[in-house]
Design an enzyme around this catalytic site. Sequence first.
Site, short mmCIF file in Angstrom:
data_model
loop_
_atom_site.label_atom_id
_atom_site.label_comp_id
_atom_site.label_asym_id
_atom_site.label_seq_id
_atom_site.Cartn_x
_atom_site.Cartn_y
_atom_site.Cartn_z
N ASP A 1 2.01 -8.77 2.55
CA ASP A 1 2.54 -7.61 3.26
C ASP A 1 1.49 -6.51 3.33
OD1 ASP A 1 4.96 -5.97 4.25
OD2 ASP A 1 4.20 -4.77 2.59
N ASN B 1 3.62 3.83 0.74
CA ASN B 1 2.43 4.25 1.48
C ASN B 1 2.35 5.79 1.49
OD1 ASN B 1 4.18 5.21 3.44
ND2 ASN B 1 3.82 3.52 4.85
#
Lengths: 344, 344, 344
Positions: free
Chosen positions: C219, C25
């Site tokens: 996820d 991320n």
Amino acid sequence: MSAPQTGEAASPLQICRIMWPDDANVAGNVHGGNILKMIEEAGCIVGTRHCNTQNGDRCLAALVRVEKTEFLSPVFIGEVTHVTAEITHTSKHSLEVQVKVMAENILTGAKKLANKAALWYVPCSLQNVDKIMEVPPIKYASAEQEEEGRKRYEAQKMERLETKARPEEMMPSPPNPEDPPKEKHTVGFSQSSLIHLVGPSDCTLHDYVHGGVTMKLMDEVAGIVAARHCNTNIVTASVDAINFHRKIKKGCVVTVTGRLTFVSNKSMEIEVLVDASSVVEAEKGKYRAVSAFFTFISLDKDNKPLPVPALKVEGEDEQRRFDEGKVRYLQNKEKRLSDKMRGQ
Amino acid sequence: MSAPQTGEAASPLQICRIMWPDDANVAGNVHGGNILKMIEEAGCIVGTRHCNTQNGDRCLAALVRVEKTEFLSPVFIGEVTHVTAEITHTSKHSLEVQVKVMAENILTGAKKLANKAALWYVPCSLQNVDKIMEVPPIKYASAEQEEEGRKRYEAQKMERLETKARPEEMMPSPPNPEDPPKEKHTVGFSQSSLIHLVGPSDCTLHDYVHGGVTMKLMDEVAGIVAARHCNTNIVTASVDAINFHRKIKKGCVVTVTGRLTFVSNKSMEIEVLVDASSVVEAEKGKYRAVSAFFTFISLDKDNKPLPVPALKVEGEDEQRRFDEGKVRYLQNKEKRLSDKMRGQ
Amino acid sequence: MSAPQTGEAASPLQICRIMWPDDANVAGNVHGGNILKMIEEAGCIVGTRHCNTQNGDRCLAALVRVEKTEFLSPVFIGEVTHVTAEITHTSKHSLEVQVKVMAENILTGAKKLANKAALWYVPCSLQNVDKIMEVPPIKYASAEQEEEGRKRYEAQKMERLETKARPEEMMPSPPNPEDPPKEKHTVGFSQSSLIHLVGPSDCTLHDYVHGGVTMKLMDEVAGIVAARHCNTNIVTASVDAINFHRKIKKGCVVTVTGRLTFVSNKSMEIEVLVDASSVVEAEKGKYRAVSAFFTFISLDKDNKPLPVPALKVEGEDEQRRFDEGKVRYLQNKEKRLSDKMRGQ
């Protein structure tokens, strides 16, 4: 080649993964370029890990050279490749990593040796990418082993210097798509280029392209040239030593050009030139980052080598490159023969 | 379209690459969206390079508009596409890039024109993405050429203003899973969405999504709608002018929705709406980033067009959109006819 | 967990690779979903390899269940993850693989345990994907070890049957864009979906999606829900047992939806539902392929857990799910405590 004794950090590393459809051509053969990318990833890990076992700046092992390497057997989608990398020599500022690639068919259990390669890395400081760090020495199993490593080190050093001294091969002019089509089987007919804008996903710890990413592009363009020349399923047979002269930064446009230099009965030699230029700093101009010779062969449906159409050479430059390629071809052939006779 | 005289930085650029299985549908036809993505990549490189040939902030050419474009022949896996991009007009703050796509079968040597497109870019400063830089002027071969470019510039500018003024088409309400299934061949039956989280590999030099990535998603959802309507092999035939109203940042969730608006005997028009919303700045809400009309056709095994099932229109809104689509369809048909008669 | 004695084909397997920007991320934390994907790849290799050591159809180990798993420490871009997989139990038609994930910082040499997981696989014939093959038995180090494995086998079998018998949780109704925006910190406010078209690169040896690919999408959507709820850097803390009820074929559209069910002081439980439908066989309708509970935590800049805003529960259904989530939360807390006291 038996391994030198090494500390924990220099211990061998194994990478492995399944080959996906994205890794292969339409005939299911995994691209040589993907194998080279995995080899380089393993080398970079084992080298970076070793060079950070001392005090000083954190650093990244940057690829400067790959020795000549051969693709010994084809790898297919669904097979698992195991790549083992080990540091086999260290000089003050560089280290040699030897890498072995095994391919395993997990349905039949069959395993085969797919590739063996030797790579040279140099540790670049992460604070200042132009600062070369020192390499912690490894321990060798014997004085002989150390001596052999030193010889390999000296040989590659000389060869890298020579390459630098050589006048830079002019970049082939890209074909204009509106020009009349070239005659089949000429050099111009199959010459090809790929152009790629370097993005964040081509880089990891710093903002420079991994050597493996560049080799993958080089193999891809060589494959296009080979396919154009013989219109069949083609695969990478071997790659001559590759020197990475200059780094390529994120935000560069990379032009990768391939052209046939020599063709034997069953193989094609393709010269691949990589030029980089910054998109936003155009005034810096284009520079030659890497160059190498790839050898491809053509396969039939049973993965047996097919004859390759002869190359129609035009002009003096093409003839010179053809003759030089022939010398390399004959030298390699002789070397393979003598290796065989020595039972290696 | 002959090229204007340009300096080195504005010289044409050629991108080429092999089409992989991931680029195509199950019938082997390369997705129109992948062609659009390559077109945009070439345009972005040539535009960014040109806009950085002057002093001032480094900048990136951001796509603001693609003119109506037609897919003239299908492209297949294993073919090599050549994308040539050239700057053909500059205004103070924008530039036009014309792009041509040739597809080459490297096994037979056959080449065909796959697409011709015109794109408009605006240079955004890399320091401050909301600051629009000035575009260095190009030289034109003739006053006529310059004048024609100016006309194209004015026309697209007006059209972009018009689009902005038009009330925003409401996002189609997503089907409620508890509702009974829709009747076949209605608009609701084939309406589809894709939802995608923007990651690092969707962006390059700054943290905004490339226009080409967005167009690929748009084509993908339009293809799902078309496949649901006619259950056959479908391909992109053309795309109406696309305006990129607002940028999409890394970390946004992008919802791409497609629905049939009009169906003729042999073609389907699909409206595609792209809405973006920040994951962490919810208060900013969803916004319409792009919208466009895609036209798809249905092909048999020999790549010949098949008849398309009629669309069952329900309610006033669907009827209005159907009538508007019919007008666009008839205008395009007429234009193609008059182009043909003018021998173009 | 000490390993049973195994033959060559059942020997442990180690996968390792560098984490790239695409794996993480914006804060540099590698997505839990990518770790799950690597875990599943290792399990699939070791399982497939083992099940093909006997005569009969060639087969592929298909994932049917992942036991509850915890993410013990965050992994970052540039780190090397080592995934070790080992077959620890076999029944007539299924096998258990235990997997351990170590993350190594190759700059500092620091290593940490990132995850431990247990997966159940069933061998499907490649000729007929609905035919379940027999699993060759492994040898155990001791009778006790075999007995413990049998208990785990029985426990997961019962739990899988229970899940099947349970009435299927209705798919959450997607938010209607014409509704007024939801109030912050409600379930509806953060509910999110991703919609993905299954392509060739999601599949390898047969035309079905790898379990790891599905878990990565799950996820991803859970991460979007968590980020929307607390507007901070969020990471996967654990995943409850996941049962893969039905396979997902190439060409399907997959809708992955996540919604908050329970929130404690420092964690969020997100239910994720995966529904698949064929694009061209609409008459078959949508079906529930997988469902699971993901737990996320919110981190500050030093990777320390932050408090999570309370969940505003609305209506009976949300309250029921909240209460069920609280029971799971307390059970897990108790289990962790008793594990700790047993010094495990």
